[in-house]
Write a protein that holds these residues in place. Structure first.
Motif, mmCIF file in Angstrom:
data_model
loop_
_atom_site.group_PDB
_atom_site.id
_atom_site.type_symbol
_atom_site.label_atom_id
_atom_site.label_comp_id
_atom_site.label_asym_id
_atom_site.label_seq_id
_atom_site.Cartn_x
_atom_site.Cartn_y
_atom_site.Cartn_z
ATOM 1 N N ALA A 408 1.108 -1.207 -0.180
ATOM 2 C CA ALA A 408 0.122 -0.093 -0.256
ATOM 3 C C ALA A 408 0.810 1.258 0.093
ATOM 4 O O ALA A 408 0.842 2.604 -0.913
ATOM 5 C CB ALA A 408 -0.690 -0.049 1.241
ATOM 6 N N GLN A 409 1.581 1.531 0.451
ATOM 7 C CA GLN A 409 2.647 2.729 1.069
ATOM 8 C C GLN A 409 3.498 2.497 0.295
ATOM 9 O O GLN A 409 3.720 4.130 -1.215
ATOM 10 C CB GLN A 409 3.671 2.413 1.921
ATOM 11 N N LEU A 410 4.105 1.775 -1.075
ATOM 12 C CA LEU A 410 4.768 2.306 -2.895
ATOM 13 C C LEU A 410 4.066 1.438 -3.691
ATOM 14 O O LEU A 410 3.927 3.284 -4.311
ATOM 15 C CB LEU A 410 5.259 -0.209 -2.843
ATOM 16 N N LEU A 411 2.788 1.530 -3.028
ATOM 17 C CA LEU A 411 1.569 2.329 -4.488
ATOM 18 C C LEU A 411 1.217 3.445 -4.358
ATOM 19 O O LEU A 411 1.318 4.199 -5.357
ATOM 20 C CB LEU A 411 0.158 1.166 -3.808
ATOM 21 N N THR A 412 1.108 4.194 -2.943
ATOM 22 C CA THR A 412 0.906 5.185 -3.117
ATOM 23 C C THR A 412 1.489 6.376 -3.589
ATOM 24 O O THR A 412 1.812 7.342 -4.353
ATOM 25 C CB THR A 412 0.476 5.957 -1.700
ATOM 26 N N TYR A 413 3.151 5.957 -3.042
ATOM 27 C CA TYR A 413 4.159 6.662 -3.120
ATOM 28 C C TYR A 413 4.312 6.880 -5.201
ATOM 29 O O TYR A 413 4.436 7.926 -4.805
ATOM 30 C CB TYR A 413 5.267 5.887 -2.437
ATOM 31 N N LEU A 414 4.123 5.753 -5.714
ATOM 32 C CA LEU A 414 4.333 5.503 -6.880
ATOM 33 C C LEU A 414 3.751 6.284 -7.841
ATOM 34 O O LEU A 414 3.520 7.140 -8.430
ATOM 35 C CB LEU A 414 4.902 4.650 -7.312
ATOM 36 N N SER A 415 1.873 6.268 -7.436
ATOM 37 C CA SER A 415 1.021 7.261 -7.392
ATOM 38 C C SER A 415 1.742 8.701 -7.548
ATOM 39 O O SER A 415 0.942 9.661 -8.536
ATOM 40 C CB SER A 415 -0.408 6.829 -7.133
ATOM 41 N N LEU A 416 1.512 8.992 -6.707
ATOM 42 C CA LEU A 416 2.157 10.576 -6.291
ATOM 43 C C LEU A 416 2.993 10.692 -7.458
ATOM 44 O O LEU A 416 3.450 12.081 -7.717
ATOM 45 C CB LEU A 416 2.294 10.651 -5.111
ATOM 46 N N ARG A 417 4.461 10.094 -8.276
ATOM 47 C CA ARG A 417 4.622 10.480 -8.785
ATOM 48 C C ARG A 417 4.749 10.488 -10.236
ATOM 49 O O ARG A 417 4.918 11.096 -11.329
ATOM 50 C CB ARG A 417 6.225 9.619 -8.487
ATOM 51 N N VAL A 418 3.951 9.241 -10.649
ATOM 52 C CA VAL A 418 3.631 8.622 -11.941
ATOM 53 C C VAL A 418 2.138 8.465 -12.358
ATOM 54 O O VAL A 418 1.893 8.207 -13.089
ATOM 55 C CB VAL A 418 4.014 7.240 -12.448
ATOM 56 N N GLY A 419 1.021 8.996 -11.121
ATOM 57 C CA GLY A 419 -0.105 8.385 -11.807
ATOM 58 C C GLY A 419 -1.381 7.669 -10.616
ATOM 59 O O GLY A 419 0.077 6.281 -11.212
ATOM 60 N N PRO A 420 -1.462 7.077 -10.404
ATOM 61 C CA PRO A 420 -2.730 6.217 -10.194
ATOM 62 C C PRO A 420 -2.294 4.380 -11.354
ATOM 63 O O PRO A 420 -2.018 3.726 -11.069
ATOM 64 C CB PRO A 420 -3.798 6.442 -9.514
ATOM 65 N N GLU A 421 -2.767 5.588 -12.926
ATOM 66 C CA GLU A 421 -2.813 3.753 -13.298
ATOM 67 C C GLU A 421 -2.019 3.472 -13.519
ATOM 68 O O GLU A 421 -1.703 2.511 -13.776
ATOM 69 C CB GLU A 421 -3.807 5.066 -15.046
ATOM 70 N N ARG A 422 -0.552 4.331 -13.800
ATOM 71 C CA ARG A 422 0.753 3.411 -14.204
ATOM 72 C C ARG A 422 1.099 2.025 -12.467
ATOM 73 O O ARG A 422 1.648 1.634 -12.618
ATOM 74 C CB ARG A 422 1.304 4.752 -15.113
ATOM 75 N N SER A 423 1.360 3.085 -12.127
ATOM 76 C CA SER A 423 1.448 2.878 -10.458
ATOM 77 C C SER A 423 0.989 1.230 -10.260
ATOM 78 O O SER A 423 1.430 0.344 -10.016
ATOM 79 C CB SER A 423 1.238 3.178 -8.948
ATOM 80 N N VAL A 424 -0.853 0.922 -10.507
ATOM 81 C CA VAL A 424 -1.477 -0.219 -10.067
ATOM 82 C C VAL A 424 -0.823 -0.823 -11.334
ATOM 83 O O VAL A 424 -0.575 -1.815 -11.181
ATOM 84 C CB VAL A 424 -2.927 0.325 -10.241
#
Length: 791
Positions: A408-424
């Protein structure tokens, strides 16, 4: 920058270490002592009779063995001065005179402080406390000699010397026994004196600082030599996120080391925050609040070795060592990297995202939780490969919850950087949709790191976006909800406010004879008040029906209003009714958005009516000269207070965002719903009549309660008092506005010319009829509606 220092042929480049430090541990001990002191005084005031009995028992026991009392008086009186002096001489011989000087400063402050505090108490400023500490005898509230000795012992850190500590506290115990035998001190006074002395000692230590015991860079180099390394250069670099020192060490063979130094005095850094998290969060998610230096060293070393064994790309741990008794070091191989935080967003491609998730997968296979997957612990080396750092925060043999928290933490951090769609998408390619579905319930701000939570404050769309994309990948996944918080801060505030409210209500009850109130009240007026109270529930049902274009049965809607009176016992006044009505409308098949809009519309119109009626009744009352109650002036004060509150809310950005977000959620679809109501004259009349009737019925109830005790007051004045108190009660965080409403009503009626005793009786009768009496039928209505799936 200090001059480089040499250890043989190695020069250590580092800032000059300060000679003295203000240790956070001293400040924490000071505050902890104050908290204990407050608790002791409060407990002593409550259990005064028990203490009197205890003192009598101890005094009787001392009289049975008079020889023991005399011996204690002789030994304690002499040793309480001899032991501190002997310790001072011993320290001076060991060239530690500075510590003795600190103790003398604390002793002087303790003597002066206890004397001034004693004079203040003797002056009668806090009579109950003075009687508690002196037993109403002509003695010192705080023993000045004992306070100064305790302060001295604390400041010289005598507790670190077991022999001296035992001798000192034995002496203090004998001295207290001697004072007690001679009726020169009481048990509460002895305890308070000891705690005040300790508090002054810790305050002195923090104020003047303590000698810096951190080993300098040359001691770090010497410890590395013992580990068979051959340092040729050493340079202090930026501290890590936990405040630990770091050094870049060059070795003779051309390689380098990254050395982390754990200082003992930094072990309590951030302790209040960690304690708060420990209390607030589920036991499986929290970290230990504090660990010993060696435990911290072993924890980080174990995690580093486990990560290496798992095949994860992490700097290799090459050696560990203690540096004396005040520090320890961990030596890692040096890898040229840069943190992901310094990598521009457009350089984070899908391949890099896949690499990051592959490293996390390697940890998860071996049940290793990193617990700090942020941009400062994910690095890239010169070849662009991912390197994970900061092993100290991790856990070995981690449970499923901790592993899901990492995702959950890594998903959120990367979503802040590249957006939720790419992170997921990147996470699903490596970890699989099931792992993301399992982590979805943990996408809560409380579960994330401080830095990520702060970033989410400016990007509130991120977490909902992550959930949407996970659901799109795994639409039929069923994962149980995870409650990470034991309680929310709002719950704590409600509990504290409720305790204060209960105290206010009980204090009001103590001023009146409840039996006398019930037996002397005029039953005709009381019956009218009861009818008005019941009619208010019918009015609330009419109001709700008026704002819902769909048909609602009248009496079932009335039962819902009774059910809301039961819910008010556990929810603030402005929350319980809204939640129950919204739930009821949804159960009637109304779309959730429309249900919220209908309830929001009713609340908005209720607010408009409330303000309009307050202004109208205040104007009428202010223009009536025969009465002494002049709300025209009070209205001005109320308006000024409201204006100040509005300015404060609008002027403070966090408050402004909080209020606007809450209002937007409640009233987002209100206007379309109001337009639907306006298209039906019958609904519009029903809504307005119900809204007006609610206020009129409550005012009539309060007016009848006042008349039940034989006092006459204008209806408009009662209306102003009720409307003002109701606004205060709605803002109070206590269930049903408990405490705030009673205080406001009594105060308003007293200003209106009602005697205080009569006003208190009338308000208690009013609250009995409108708040407490409907609870039982409210519970029955709540149970009935739930059984018939209407709630």
């Amino acid at each position: 920058m200090a001059e480089p220092r040499a250890d043989d042929d190695v020069y250590v480049v580092e800032p000059l270490l300060p000679h003295r430090l203000r240790r956070p541990s001293d400040l924490l001990r000071f505050f902890a002592t104050l908290i204990v002191l407050g608790a002791v005084i409060l407990l002593a005031l409550v259990a005064k009779q028990t203490l009197i009995g205890l003192e009598a028992d101890v005094k009787e026991g001392a009289e049975l063995v008079p020889l023991l009392s005399r011996i204690a008086a002789f030994l304690g009186g002499a040793a309480v001065l001899i032991v501190p002096v002997a310790f001072a001489v011993e320290r001076v011989f060991h060239r530690d005179g500075l510590r003795v000087a600190e103790g003398l400063i604390a002793a002087i402050v303790g003597m002066a402080g206890s004397f001034l505090l004693g004079q203040w108490l003797v002056g009668g400023n806090v009579n109950d406390l003075r009687v508690l500490l002196t037993g109403n005898r002509l003695i010192e509230p705080l023993n000045t000699l004992l306070t100064s000795v305790i302060a001295y012992s604390t400041a010289v850190r005598i507790s670190r010397r077991p022999t001296w500590r035992m001798l000192m506290w034995t002496t203090i115990a004998l001295y207290i026994l001697a004072l007690f035998s001679g009726r020169q001190i009481t048990i509460p006074s002895a305890i308070v004196t000891v705690l005040v002395g300790m508090a002054i000692g810790y305050a002195t230590l923090y104020g003047v600082g303590s000698p810096n015991t951190r080993p300098p860079g040359n001691a770090v180099v010497a410890a590395l030599r013992k580990l068979s390394f051959s340092p040729v250069s050493a340079r202090r670099v930026e501290d890590d996120h936990q405040g630990s020192r770091r050094y870049a060490i060059g070795l003779k063979d051309g390689s380098s080391l990254d050395v982390t130094v754990l200082d003992r005095d930094r072990q309590v850094a951030g302790l209040p925050y960690r304690l708060w998290r420990r209390i607030r969060l589920n036991s499986e998610t929290r970290r230990r609040a504090i660990r010993s230096l060696r435990a911290e060293l072993e924890r980080e070393a174990l995690m580093a070795y486990a990560a290496q064994a798992a095949g994860a790309s992490t700097p290799r741990l090459l050696g560990t060592s203690e540096i004396g008794t005040e520090a320890a070091l961990l030596a890692y191989e040096h890898i040229e990297t840069r943190p992901l935080d310094e990598v521009p967003d457009d350089e984070i491609d899908d391949e890099l995202l896949a690499q990051i998730w592959e490293q996390v997968e390697l940890l998860q296979i071996q049940r290793l939780a990193h617990r700090r997957l942020t941009g400062d612990s994910i690095h890239l080396d010169r070849a662009g490969r991912v390197v994970l750092t900061d092993a100290r925060s991790g856990e070995v043999a981690a449970g499923d919850l901790l592993l899901r928290l990492d995702v959950a933490q890594l998903l959120t951090y990367l979503s802040l950087r590249v957006g939720p769609e790419r992170s997921v998408r990147a996470a699903a390619d490596v970890m699989g949709p099931d792992a993301l579905a399992a982590a979805m319930p943990l996408l809560q701000q409380i579960a994330l790191t401080r830095e990520t939570r702060a970033a989410l404050g400016k990007a509130k769309h991120v977490l909902p976006g992550i959930r949407e994309h996970i659901v799109a990948l795994k639409p039929q996944s069923k994962v149980e909800e995870v409650r990470l918080e034991r309680f929310r801060p709002r719950t704590l505030i409600t509990i504290i406010a409720s305790a204060v409210a209960a105290y206010i209500v009980l204090s009001q009850l103590s001023q009146v004879d409840v039996y006398h109130v019930l037996t002397t009240a005029n039953w005709a007026w009381s019956g009218l008040a009861l009818v008005a109270s019941f009619a208010s529930f019918v009015a609330a049902a009419l109001m709700l029906r008026g704002f819902v274009p769909e048909h609602l049965p009248l009496w079932r809607t009335v039962l819902v209003q009774f059910a809301s009176s039961f819910v008010k016992l556990v929810a603030p006044a402005a929350v319980g009714g809204v939640a129950i009505n919204t739930r009821y409308l949804q159960k009637r098949g109304i779309h959730p958005a429309s249900a919220v809009a209908s309830v929001g519309a009713s609340q908005l119109i209720m607010l408009v009516f409330h303000i309009s009626l307050l202004a109208l009744f205040a104007y009428i009352t202010g223009s009536t000269t025969p009465t002494s109650f002049t709300p025209s002036r009070g209205l001005v004060l109320v308006m000024l207070a409201v204006a100040v509150l509005v300015v404060a809310v609008l002027g403070v950005p966090p408050l402004r965002r909080l209020v606007t977000s809450r209002l937007r959620k409640l009233f987002s679809n209100v206007l379309p719903r109001l337009l639907d109501v306006l298209q039906s004259p019958r609904k519009m009349v029903e809504a307005c009549v119900g809204t007006l009737m609610i206020t009129i019925m409550f005012v009539l109830c309060l007016d009848a309660c006042i008349a039940a005790f034989g006092h006459e007051i204008s209806f408009t004045a009662v209306a102003v008092v009720f409307l003002t108190a109701n606004a205060i009660g709605s803002a109070a965080p206590t269930p049903g506005g408990l405490g705030a409403v009673e205080l406001a009503l009594v105060g308003g009626l007293v200003l209106a010319g009602v005697p205080k005793e009569l006003a208190t009786s009338a308000v208690l009768l009013y609250r009995l009829l409108t708040f407490w009496l409907p609870v039982l039928p409210g519970w029955a209505a709540f149970t009935y509606l739930q059984r018939h799936e209407a709630l």
